[in-house]
Design a protein around this motif. Sequence first.
Motif: not given
Length: 261
Positions: A104-122
């Motif tokens: 995630a990146t912080l821009v002002g007072t907001t968090v932007h999510h830039n990349d992700c890996i989802v746990a699909t085996d749970r």
Amino acid sequence: MSKSTPRIEAIHRALQVLRLMASQGSVSVTEAAKHLDVNPSTSSRILATIEADGFAVRGEKQRFFPGASALHFGQTLITPPLHERLRPHLERLFSLVHETVHVATLVGTTVHHNDCIVATDRALILASRLGKRLPAHLASSGKAMLADLAPAVVNTRYAPTDQGAIPQAVAFNLRDLHEELEKARKQGFAVNVESTEQGLVALAVSLGHIGGEHMALSVALPLARYSSASRREISDALLTVQHEARAAFSSDEIAQHTDMV
């Protein structure tokens, strides 16, 4: 040629102001005027143009800090986006926790999510937040990055606007936020328990400012899998990868800036 000269000069001055803003975190009309050796009215017009183009955001007392468009300012074409350079560390974190992880990146007072890996085996799977924006004071990654900032800077970011509303028109207790940030500073990571989504828990660490961006890594999991043991395991993994990620970047690229507005 003579007709294009004023335009070229304006672009040159705008670039100078952007570099000054990037180097010290924020800039005022007076500081820009002094840096450019122009009168305040000229620097005010330059900053207004930069703001209109999304390269700056106006804060309290007419100070300007980097806007969303400034995040990639000056980035060369041969340099991969920062979230791509962090991808190996995101994969490393995922291999340790086997839960959904984000950059995630912080821009002002907001968090932007830039990349992700989802746990699909749970048994319980969380949806990706890739591309989503969340209030920084609620998200674990936002709190981890806000904890890098000096308290006075946090106050400035959440100061009322000219319209009388704080950023994002949210009501919250600033004193409580500072208590959370101080706790995050002491333990080295931040926690979000159902603040952004019912049934969700997230832990995060800040990577500091890398290449002009304020970055964090987070781990999200269902409340049903959250315990003192999982908290300890995940926080240890986050701190390990935080150390590894910081070590992978040069000292010129990564630094802490507690005075950045």
